[in-house]
Design a protein around this motif. Structure first.
Motif, PDB file in Angstrom:
ATOM      1  N   THR A  28      33.399  44.764  48.938  1.00 19.62           N
ATOM      2  CA  THR A  28      34.492  43.969  48.354  1.00 19.62           C
ATOM      3  C   THR A  28      34.243  43.666  46.880  1.00 19.62           C
ATOM      4  O   THR A  28      35.191  43.524  46.103  1.00 19.62           O
ATOM      5  CB  THR A  28      34.667  42.648  49.123  1.00 19.62           C
ATOM      6  N   GLU A  29      32.965  43.575  46.487  1.00 25.08           N
ATOM      7  CA  GLU A  29      32.636  43.269  45.091  1.00 25.08           C
ATOM      8  C   GLU A  29      32.258  44.510  44.284  1.00 25.08           C
ATOM      9  O   GLU A  29      32.556  44.593  43.092  1.00 25.08           O
ATOM     10  CB  GLU A  29      31.482  42.261  45.037  1.00 25.08           C
ATOM     11  N   SER A  38      41.827  47.543  41.472  1.00 28.21           N
ATOM     12  CA  SER A  38      40.421  47.232  41.197  1.00 28.21           C
ATOM     13  C   SER A  38      40.127  47.406  39.710  1.00 28.21           C
ATOM     14  O   SER A  38      40.976  47.859  38.937  1.00 28.21           O
ATOM     15  CB  SER A  38      39.511  48.165  42.006  1.00 28.21           C
ATOM     16  N   TYR A  94      41.523  42.539  43.699  1.00 30.08           N
ATOM     17  CA  TYR A  94      41.507  41.304  42.909  1.00 30.08           C
ATOM     18  C   TYR A  94      42.914  40.896  42.485  1.00 30.08           C
ATOM     19  O   TYR A  94      43.201  39.707  42.300  1.00 30.08           O
ATOM     20  CB  TYR A  94      40.615  41.481  41.674  1.00 30.08           C
ATOM     21  N   LYS A 126      35.039  47.861  41.247  1.00 30.42           N
ATOM     22  CA  LYS A 126      34.632  46.459  41.306  1.00 30.42           C
ATOM     23  C   LYS A 126      35.824  45.576  41.653  1.00 30.42           C
ATOM     24  O   LYS A 126      36.958  45.872  41.286  1.00 30.42           O
ATOM     25  CB  LYS A 126      34.049  46.009  39.966  1.00 30.42           C
ATOM     26  N   ASP A 127      35.521  44.486  42.372  1.00 21.55           N
ATOM     27  CA  ASP A 127      36.529  43.458  42.701  1.00 21.55           C
ATOM     28  C   ASP A 127      37.773  44.081  43.334  1.00 21.55           C
ATOM     29  O   ASP A 127      38.892  43.905  42.850  1.00 21.55           O
ATOM     30  CB  ASP A 127      36.920  42.677  41.446  1.00 21.55           C
TER      31      ASP A 127
END
Length: 646
Positions: A53-54, A108, A153, A149-150
């Motif tokens: 998820t990160e 992302s 988000y 990443k992220d």
């Protein structure tokens, strides 16, 4: 007044499309790894944090891209895999739609670093939510590295539906597992929170990959699958019936190397293992089905996890027969030193053959009637009838005592035969058959033919005695065998029944049995009367709530008749609609169970020999028809390990 129709901007449409392609972090990993494989990579390293998820990074050593192709790769429907729709009929790559990278980038913080072989510099490309593209030259290794990443988000509605970090991490692990099994020639690694989770050898051997993923103990339980039928190849590995899981987690299916889910193929696996495993158990399987690309349609699911076959029945038959063929050699998956029981298993013909009666060639029967330990019960067994006998006992322990000095194999076999003659037939009026003196072994030659002494290539097995009147203890030169006498005989009887392609022989009851049942039971029996007759059961209504039973399968004792019929009626009441083939299967289960020798019955050495001989002549000697084990092998190595004698 109708609302105005608007054309969505590129970013919004990409985010909507991402909902189909990118369902969770595992979807991102799957798409990126598939691209790496299509690029010819033979090493793929996946790194994730917080279940993906990160942070997700997929690095490969594939062909890489130049700057122009890197820019094109993040545009929707831009792909190097196809040019026109007809190319889908000859597709051999995993990706083809050109949706993955733009969909991932739109939800992302996305970065791509790539370099072609021979290029002085690579290309670095970054996107935030699919916007603000930045491209610059940068030094890097040959291949492609993509970092996400992220995830989600900018789509909080999607992010809140993600599972826990551990669950999402497990999904990613399953994706890498499937990819590694489909491409054993590629070295895969998966690192989660700085801890290595998966590391495959990339040797090209599927068995080595299975060992790296599931452990060496699973590999020991594998059977090789290699079968071709109707232009369809089925290759891979399956487990023996003793290795089961509660779900299909350990069943991995591929079509032309593409991981898929298919209910029909799963059903073929279930049917191949029928009568060998419990209904709640699922065997291990890694199967690759190779078919003509013109006979399948892979463009039927957003995540390409489902597939349509032009002829599903042909695929079903190929998978079913491939597994049946492998399961008739339950000891021959990955041969080990001294493991020669495979020679005792007859090959499975395409069609069932008539059962062999009397597996030991002899001039006189081994057993000549007598009481089985229960008054009035004489049980037919091959060409013999079991008779109770008592063993010589050690007065201190109530057990039979055998003392064998240090002798050669040939001397041991001669000594064994002499001991058995002296101990169990000293007053016999008939000579023992010559087969009794031979080692207890079977070959793939004439069924039931005892091998001459000194024959190599098979295990020689001696019955030693009984434990608690339930288990037979036997030994070979390299192993100890524990056999459940009831389960073993149940397997023998079931295989004998199942080979009867036509009607099963029945026995007329001297006095018809009248049973009080419900009206529903009477109606059910009347509906399936013709099927019952083929199964050796003659039952008909004798009133609104009365059944008249006048015949039963020949191997079901009269004293067991009422319980046998009750079991069948229970089956019919639990299944409102049942196919004739399923009814036959269940009735054969019941018939085999009711006609088998029981736990608690005393067997002499001859009878134990006969059980083992006939068990080795069945197609599946290690499990009973209900899927429970009936024979367990403990090798010398396992015994040494148990006693800490390494």
């Amino acid at each position: 007044m109708s609302k105005k129709i608007n054309l969505l901007d590129q970013t919004t449409s990409n985010q909507i499309a991402a909902g189909e392609v990118v369902e969770k972090p595992a979807s991102v990993v799957k798409e990126l790894v598939e691209n790496a494989l299509d690029a010819g990579a033979d090493q793929i390293d996946v790194t994730i944090f917080a279940g993906g998820t990160e942070f997700i990074r997929v690095k490969d050593n594939g062909s890489g891209m130049d700057e122009e192709n890197a820019r094109m790769a993040v545009l929707r429907h831009a792909t190097s895999k196809i040019l026109k729709a007809d190319d889908l009929l000859t597709l051999h790559t995993l990706g083809f739609r050109g949706e993955a990278l733009p969909s991932i980038a739109s939800v992302s913080h996305f970065s791509l670093l790539t370099r072609e072989p021979g290029a002085e510099f690579g290309t670095s490309l970054t996107l935030d939510g699919g916007e603000n593209m930045e491209v610059e030259p940068m030094g890097c290794d040959v291949g492609t590295t993509i970092t996400v990443k992220d995830l989600f988000y900018n789509v909080p509605a999607r992010r809140k539906f993600l599972r826990t970090v551990n669950t999402e991490g497990r999904y990613i692990s399953e994706v890498i597992t499937h990819m590694a099994l489909s491409r054993p020639d590629v070295h895969f690694t998966l690192t989660h929170n700085d801890k290595e989770v998966i590391n495959t050898p990339g040797s090209g051997d599927v068995a080595d990959t299975i060992s790296a993923l599931y452990g060496g103990e699973v590999t020991k339980q594998l059977l090789t699958v290699d079968h071709e039928q109707d232009g369809i190849q089925v290759k891979g590995y399956i487990s023996r019936p003793t290795l089961l899981k509660g779900t299909r987690t350990w069943q991995t299916l591929f079509v032309n190397g593409r991981s898929i889910n298919n209910r029909m193929v799963s059903k073929a696996i279930d049917h191949a293992y029928q009568s060998q495993i419990p209904k709640a158990g699922f065997p291990f399987a890694v199967l690759n089905i190779l078919v003509d690309t013109h006979s399948i349609d892979i463009n039927v699911h957003p995540q390409k996890s489902e597939i349509k076959f032009g002829d599903e029945s042909a695929v079903y038959r190929a998978v079913y027969h491939a597994l049946c063929k492998a399961l008739t050699q339950p000891m021959a998956g990955r041969p080990e030193a001294g493991n020669t029981l495979a020679a005792a298993m007859p090959a499975l013909a395409e069609e069932p053959q008539p059962a062999h009666v009397g597996l030991v060639k002899e001039e006189a029967p081994l057993f000549t009637g007598g009481d089985r330990g229960r008054e009035g019960r004489n049980q037919s067994f091959g060409s013999s009838t079991f008779a109770s006998s008592s063993f010589p006992k050690n007065p201190a322990f109530g057990q039979q005592v055998w003392k064998t000095p240090d002798v050669t194999q040939e001397e041991r076999e001669n000594l064994y035969a002499a001991q058995r003659r002296d101990e169990y037939a000293p007053n016999s009026s008939q000579p023992l058959p010559s087969a009794y003196e031979a080692p207890l072994a079977q070959s793939q030659g004439e069924p039931g033919e005892a091998l001459p002494q000194g024959t190599s290539g098979v295990d020689v097995i001696w019955p030693l005695g009984q434990v608690d009147r339930v288990f037979i203890i036997a030994q070979s030169e390299t192993a100890l065998y524990l056999i459940d006498q009831h389960a073993a005989h149940e397997r023998i009887m079931y295989d004998r029944f199942i080979r009867q392609q036509q009607e099963i022989p029945s026995q007329q009851l001297l006095i018809p049995l009248f049973l009080n049942v419900t009206k529903q039971d009477v109606d059910a029996v009347e509906e399936y009367r013709e099927e019952f007759l083929k199964l050796g059961v003659d039952a008909e209504p004798a009133g609104e709530t009365v059944l008249r039973v006048s015949a039963l399968p020949a191997d079901v004792e009269g004293s067991q008749a009422e319980g046998f019929i009750d079991d069948i009626l229970k089956l019919l009441s639990e299944n409102k609609t049942i196919r004739p083939s399923d009814l036959r299967e269940e009735v054969l289960h019941y018939a085999a169970c009711h006609s088998a020798i029981r736990a608690g019955e005393i067997l002499n050495i001859r009878q134990m020999r006969q059980v083992i001989l006939e068990l080795l002549n069945t197609e599946h000697p290690f499990t009973c028809p209900h899927g429970r084990p009936c024979m367990i092998k403990l090798t010398s190595q396992e015994l040494y390990h148990m006693f800490k004698r390494t």
